[in-house]
Write an enzyme that holds these catalytic residues in place. Structure first.
Site, PDB file in Angstrom:
ATOM      1  N   ASP A 155     -29.474 -28.432  18.576  1.00  0.00           N
ATOM      2  CA  ASP A 155     -29.963 -27.284  17.813  1.00  0.00           C
ATOM      3  C   ASP A 155     -30.100 -27.716  16.358  1.00  0.00           C
ATOM      4  O   ASP A 155     -29.089 -27.803  15.642  1.00  0.00           O
ATOM      5  CB  ASP A 155     -28.969 -26.113  17.898  1.00  0.00           C
ATOM      6  CG  ASP A 155     -28.967 -25.455  19.257  1.00  0.00           C
ATOM      7  OD1 ASP A 155     -30.016 -24.945  19.672  1.00  0.00           O
ATOM      8  OD2 ASP A 155     -27.904 -25.455  19.910  1.00  0.00           O
ATOM      9  N   ARG A 164     -27.086 -29.025  13.025  1.00  0.00           N
ATOM     10  CA  ARG A 164     -25.887 -29.817  13.374  1.00  0.00           C
ATOM     11  C   ARG A 164     -25.810 -31.122  12.594  1.00  0.00           C
ATOM     12  O   ARG A 164     -24.715 -31.613  12.321  1.00  0.00           O
ATOM     13  CB  ARG A 164     -25.877 -30.139  14.872  1.00  0.00           C
ATOM     14  CG  ARG A 164     -26.248 -29.001  15.814  1.00  0.00           C
ATOM     15  CD  ARG A 164     -25.322 -27.812  15.722  1.00  0.00           C
ATOM     16  NE  ARG A 164     -25.657 -26.816  16.749  1.00  0.00           N
ATOM     17  CZ  ARG A 164     -25.243 -25.573  16.737  1.00  0.00           C
ATOM     18  NH1 ARG A 164     -24.476 -25.150  15.750  1.00  0.00           N
ATOM     19  NH2 ARG A 164     -25.589 -24.728  17.704  1.00  0.00           N
ATOM     20  N   HIS A 272     -24.563 -13.812  22.391  1.00  0.00           N
ATOM     21  CA  HIS A 272     -23.406 -14.698  22.549  1.00  0.00           C
ATOM     22  C   HIS A 272     -22.179 -13.907  23.031  1.00  0.00           C
ATOM     23  O   HIS A 272     -21.333 -14.427  23.757  1.00  0.00           O
ATOM     24  CB  HIS A 272     -23.051 -15.371  21.222  1.00  0.00           C
ATOM     25  CG  HIS A 272     -24.009 -16.445  20.797  1.00  0.00           C
ATOM     26  ND1 HIS A 272     -25.196 -16.178  20.163  1.00  0.00           N
ATOM     27  CD2 HIS A 272     -23.937 -17.788  20.927  1.00  0.00           C
ATOM     28  CE1 HIS A 272     -25.822 -17.315  19.905  1.00  0.00           C
ATOM     29  NE2 HIS A 272     -25.083 -18.304  20.362  1.00  0.00           N
ATOM     30  N   ASP A 345     -31.415 -19.764  27.742  1.00  0.00           N
ATOM     31  CA  ASP A 345     -30.461 -19.904  26.662  1.00  0.00           C
ATOM     32  C   ASP A 345     -29.135 -20.280  27.338  1.00  0.00           C
ATOM     33  O   ASP A 345     -29.022 -20.296  28.561  1.00  0.00           O
ATOM     34  CB  ASP A 345     -30.341 -18.580  25.899  1.00  0.00           C
ATOM     35  CG  ASP A 345     -29.812 -18.765  24.483  1.00  0.00           C
ATOM     36  OD1 ASP A 345     -29.270 -19.851  24.184  1.00  0.00           O
ATOM     37  OD2 ASP A 345     -29.945 -17.824  23.676  1.00  0.00           O
TER      38      ASP A 345
END
Length: 416
Positions: A155, A164, A272, A345
């Site tokens: 990502d 990242r 999430h 996802d």
């Protein structure tokens, strides 16, 4: 006197004959020259035709190249066992693959794991990325252990929230403001620069897939799951920005992933943590949220991530979009015409794990028309669930082959 007159006439006749002979020779000469010119004209026509033939030949070469690619893909599939085919549908963390708590190198454990579980892709997070030499060695080793080219993803959206590598002080790479600021500039070339720069350093470190750009239109300004990760609230502007970032990434031979279809920008919740609801009609989605995805597809994106989003006005039973045939097959594939690779996802998010087991979610995704399963909560249970579904004919092996074909098409196009 008569004799002289006769002789004079003979001379005149001879002269006339000579003149006729000369004229005949001249006419013959002209005919020969005309014939010589004709090939030149034909040659010019041939040159023109050669141009047409060149175009035809180019098209023929492209068709031939596509046919060769498909032959290569089908040859690869024919050599694979059912188990190997199913493993290719999974995109997992190195921890899930190896069973090690935190992975920062790819040695014997990774090699053994890839031999036993030949997954289609590995995704790295911040905890896996220490410095340039370490990550380059780890991605290189992982790739070398896989018989089929691996997707190696991360990502790396840019900005302050999801980067990242750029947010790691051990890396000296270009950094960018949040995509909200890039969008506010109104200059699509800045989005191209984001994609090109990120693609350049990802390629250098051995990554070949970036889970970016974020193609969400920020319909709800209070949205915290997406927020400044989005290019903005104007669908047309977001579409332009998304298309340019895709071009930037793809030109670096890094596969772009459009996310989070059908659009996470109107939600109040974060998937999430649990169910996230898109309270929009299909017509509203068509007029706004779908536009950046369509633009990204036109720009060359081969992969779309489908979010775990409930869309009650489109999917009445509240099945998440990532597990819904209405959203994946009817809308994304049939209506929008996308025949590329569809990935979920992360299947370890609360929006999935609170309602489905890893096996159930994996099977539902494939049934719905999805191709790759990203980070299931229990990788081995999810794999077994798909294998059992094929063995009990809930899923057909032909359906597995369809997804595998899409996966290999992207791999051989971008990774060979």
């Amino acid at each position: 006197m008569k004799k002289n007159s006769f002789s004079h006439k003979r001379v005149i006749i001879l002269i006339l004959l000579v003149v006729l002979l000369v004229m005949s020779a001249f006419l013959f000469y002209l005919l020969i020259k005309k014939d010589q010119f004709a090939p030149g004209k034909d040659s010019s026509t041939e040159d023109t035709n050669t141009g047409d033939d060149s175009g035809d030949q180019k098209r023929s070469t492209e068709v031939s190249g596509g046919e060769e690619l498909e032959k290569k893909i089908q040859a690869q599939i024919s050599e694979m066992s059912l188990e190997e085919k199913i493993y290719q549908l999974f995109f997992v963390t190195p921890e899930s693959l190896t069973g090690v708590d935190m992975v920062t190198q790819a040695g014997d454990a990774t090699k053994t794991a890839l031999e036993q579980y030949p997954v289609g892709g590995i995704i790295y997070f911040s905890q896996n990325i220490e410095n340039e030499e370490q990550i380059t060695t780890m991605t290189s080793n992982s790739q070398s252990y896989s018989k089929i080219p691996l997707f190696i993803g991360v990502d790396e959206e840019g900005g302050s929230l999801v980067a990242r590598i750029a947010n790691n002080p051990n890396f000296q790479v270009s950094t960018f403001p949040d995509m909200k600021e890039i969008g506010a500039s109104g200059d699509p070339s800045k989005a191209y620069e984001v994609g090109s720069s990120i693609g350049s350093y990802l390629k250098k470190y051995g990554f070949n897939m970036d889970f970016a750009p974020d193609a969400d239109v920020l319909i709800n300004p209070e949205n915290t799951a997406i927020g400044s990760r989005s290019f903005g609230s104007d669908p047309q502007l977001v579409s332009q920005m998304v298309a340019e970032e895709v071009r930037g990434l793809e030109e670096q031979n890094v596969t772009a992933v459009l996310k989070h279809f059908p659009g996470h920008g109107s939600t109040a919740e974060d998937s999430h943590n649990g169910a996230a609801v898109v309270n929009r009609s299909l017509d509203e989605l068509r007029s706004a949220e779908f536009l950046p995805f369509e633009a990204g597809i036109q720009a060359g994106a081969d992969v779309i991530m489908v979010g775990h989003l409930q869309v009650p006005q489109v999917i009445p039973d509240d099945t998440p979009a990532s597990l819904s045939s209405v959203m994946i097959t009817d809308i994304l594939r049939n209506e929008l015409g996308f025949d590329g690779l569809v990935i979920t996802d992360s299947l370890s998010m609360g929006a999935v794990t609170e309602y489905y087991t890893s096996a159930e979610a994996a099977v539902m995704c494939i049934q719905a028309g999805g191709d790759m399963l990203l980070i299931p909560e229990d990788f081995h249970q999810a794999y077994q669930g798909v294998l059992d579904a094929v063995n009990n004919q809930t899923l057909s092996e032909e359906r597995i082959n369809e997804s595998l074909t899409r996966i290999l098409r992207v791999k051989y196009k971008n990774l060979s």
